[in-house]
Design an enzyme around this catalytic site. Structure first.
Site, PDB file in Angstrom:
ATOM      1  N   ARG A  52       0.827  -1.210   0.000  1.00  0.00           N
ATOM      2  CA  ARG A  52       0.000   0.000   0.000  1.00  0.00           C
ATOM      3  C   ARG A  52       0.863   1.262   0.000  1.00  0.00           C
ATOM      4  O   ARG A  52       0.523   2.258  -0.640  1.00  0.00           O
ATOM      5  CB  ARG A  52      -0.941   0.004   1.206  1.00  0.00           C
ATOM      6  CG  ARG A  52      -1.942   1.150   1.173  1.00  0.00           C
ATOM      7  CD  ARG A  52      -3.010   1.000   2.228  1.00  0.00           C
ATOM      8  NE  ARG A  52      -2.462   1.018   3.577  1.00  0.00           N
ATOM      9  CZ  ARG A  52      -3.162   0.727   4.669  1.00  0.00           C
ATOM     10  NH1 ARG A  52      -4.439   0.383   4.566  1.00  0.00           N
ATOM     11  NH2 ARG A  52      -2.602   0.755   5.856  1.00  0.00           N
ATOM     12  N   ARG A 101       9.104  27.859   1.830  1.00  0.00           N
ATOM     13  CA  ARG A 101       7.708  27.495   1.562  1.00  0.00           C
ATOM     14  C   ARG A 101       7.372  27.850   0.123  1.00  0.00           C
ATOM     15  O   ARG A 101       7.267  29.016  -0.237  1.00  0.00           O
ATOM     16  CB  ARG A 101       6.761  28.209   2.522  1.00  0.00           C
ATOM     17  CG  ARG A 101       5.304  27.746   2.371  1.00  0.00           C
ATOM     18  CD  ARG A 101       4.384  28.446   3.353  1.00  0.00           C
ATOM     19  NE  ARG A 101       3.030  27.916   3.231  1.00  0.00           N
ATOM     20  CZ  ARG A 101       2.118  28.343   2.348  1.00  0.00           C
ATOM     21  NH1 ARG A 101       2.433  29.318   1.503  1.00  0.00           N
ATOM     22  NH2 ARG A 101       0.919  27.799   2.306  1.00  0.00           N
ATOM     23  N   LYS A 148      -2.894   6.968   1.497  1.00  0.00           N
ATOM     24  CA  LYS A 148      -2.784   7.111   2.945  1.00  0.00           C
ATOM     25  C   LYS A 148      -1.958   8.358   3.268  1.00  0.00           C
ATOM     26  O   LYS A 148      -0.799   8.299   3.673  1.00  0.00           O
ATOM     27  CB  LYS A 148      -2.173   5.855   3.571  1.00  0.00           C
ATOM     28  CG  LYS A 148      -2.487   5.726   5.062  1.00  0.00           C
ATOM     29  CD  LYS A 148      -2.183   4.320   5.547  1.00  0.00           C
ATOM     30  CE  LYS A 148      -2.349   4.178   7.050  1.00  0.00           C
ATOM     31  NZ  LYS A 148      -3.737   4.350   7.499  1.00  0.00           N
ATOM     32  N   GLU A 180     -16.539   5.364   5.783  1.00  0.00           N
ATOM     33  CA  GLU A 180     -15.720   4.565   6.703  1.00  0.00           C
ATOM     34  C   GLU A 180     -15.716   5.245   8.058  1.00  0.00           C
ATOM     35  O   GLU A 180     -16.389   6.262   8.259  1.00  0.00           O
ATOM     36  CB  GLU A 180     -14.304   4.379   6.162  1.00  0.00           C
ATOM     37  CG  GLU A 180     -13.597   5.635   5.738  1.00  0.00           C
ATOM     38  CD  GLU A 180     -12.301   5.348   4.970  1.00  0.00           C
ATOM     39  OE1 GLU A 180     -11.770   4.238   5.049  1.00  0.00           O
ATOM     40  OE2 GLU A 180     -11.805   6.283   4.298  1.00  0.00           O
ATOM     41  N   LEU A 205     -10.111   4.073   2.331  1.00  0.00           N
ATOM     42  CA  LEU A 205      -8.780   3.474   2.397  1.00  0.00           C
ATOM     43  C   LEU A 205      -8.888   1.975   2.149  1.00  0.00           C
ATOM     44  O   LEU A 205      -9.801   1.322   2.655  1.00  0.00           O
ATOM     45  CB  LEU A 205      -8.164   3.732   3.780  1.00  0.00           C
ATOM     46  CG  LEU A 205      -6.731   3.225   3.955  1.00  0.00           C
ATOM     47  CD1 LEU A 205      -5.751   4.012   3.093  1.00  0.00           C
ATOM     48  CD2 LEU A 205      -6.315   3.296   5.421  1.00  0.00           C
TER      49      LEU A 205
END
Length: 285
Positions: A52, A101, A148, A180, A205
């Site tokens: 994953r 940044r 993820k 979920e 997920l």
């Protein structure tokens, strides 16, 4: 006792473990993560987590210079250095320090990899034995939940709202269906004894534990169906449970104040949890 943390090739006491303020994981949540459970000092479903991780990297065009065997060795070394018997190892991979940044990442930026242990009981916990109470709340997360990503603010907000309402966790709802849990996959057992969970896609997920549980459910003789289901279906189900790498299987005994079944963990959920834990220990033996 201070933990030993690994950052980009260095083993450090946790008090000395730091990343740059210009790291893109810190500034933009430009990062992914995996959490691998540890039981009896051994890694659980490690290959699934690494597969994953590779999918998440590919989806974000994020380079990972460490292969699966190198990452396995790091995980095992962390277990030994921190004498971890039960808990989890957290891995976070960011696009790295961009020097300032800036939305566009400069070419040649080196990724940042951090790993650390979390010692805690995950097998004999009250939530797994007695069950949890959940609320429903809107799913306001981004559209690629199959990646993820460390962008977990919406999940944190949902869990905080659950606490405010005196519950333990939140089930997220989008377009009238449960997607979920705030940090888990969700299953229901219908009154006609079918196991239902949402199908895989970009909106949930792809849980490693979820996949194993569906196989075990088949072995235990219960038919499973992958389809969306509503909060009403969940509240009227015979049983509801959630799954994740560190919760394993937690029964849900109430949703929005409505008892599920008789308000106690159901027989199938109890049996599936016991079989899953036994299967993990057989796999790791």
């Amino acid at each position: 006792m201070s933990r030993t943390v690994w950052i980009n090739g260095s083993w450090l006491p946790e008090q000395e473990a730091k990343v740059s303020v210009f790291d893109r994981g810190f500034l933009f949540a430009d990062a992914i993560y995996e959490v691998t459970a540890v039981i009896d000092g051994k890694l659980v479903d490690f290959d699934g987590h690494m597969a994953r991780l590779r999918r998440s990297c590919a989806s974000l065009s994020l380079a990972c210079p460490w292969d699966g065997e190198a990452l396995r060795a790091l995980h095992q070394e962390l277990i030994q250095r921190n004498q971890l018997d039960e808990g989890a190892i957290y891995l976070q991979l960011t696009r790295g320090d961009s020097g300032d940044r800036t939305f566009l990442c400069p070419e040649g930026t080196e990724p940042t990899l951090v790993l650390f242990t979390q010692a805690r009981e995950i097998v004999n916990v009250p939530q797994g034995i007695q069950g949890i109470r959940a609320i429903t709340c809107p799913d306001i997360r981004w559209g690629r939940r199959d990646i993820k990503s460390v962008g977990l603010l919406a999940a944190c907000m949902a869990k905080q709202e659950a606490r405010r309402q005196g519950a333990d966790d939140a089930l997220l709802v989008e377009q009238g269906f449960i997607t979920e849990g705030a940090s888990s996959n969700v299953f229901i057992v219908t009154p006609d004894n079918r196991l239902v969970t949402r199908p895989l896609g970009n909106d949930i997920l792809h849980g490693i534990t979820r996949g194993t549980l569906l196989k075990l459910a088949q072995e235990l003789g219960i038919e499973h169906v992958e389809r969306p289901f509503t909060p009403t279906e969940a509240r009227e189900a015979s049983e509801v449970f959630i799954s994740s790498a560190t919760s394993l299987v937690w029964p849900v005994v109430a949703i929005d104040g409505v008892a599920i079944g008789d308000g106690a963990p159901g027989p199938f959920t109890r049996r599936l949890r016991e079989r899953y834990i036994a299967a993990l220990r057989e796999q790791m033996a």
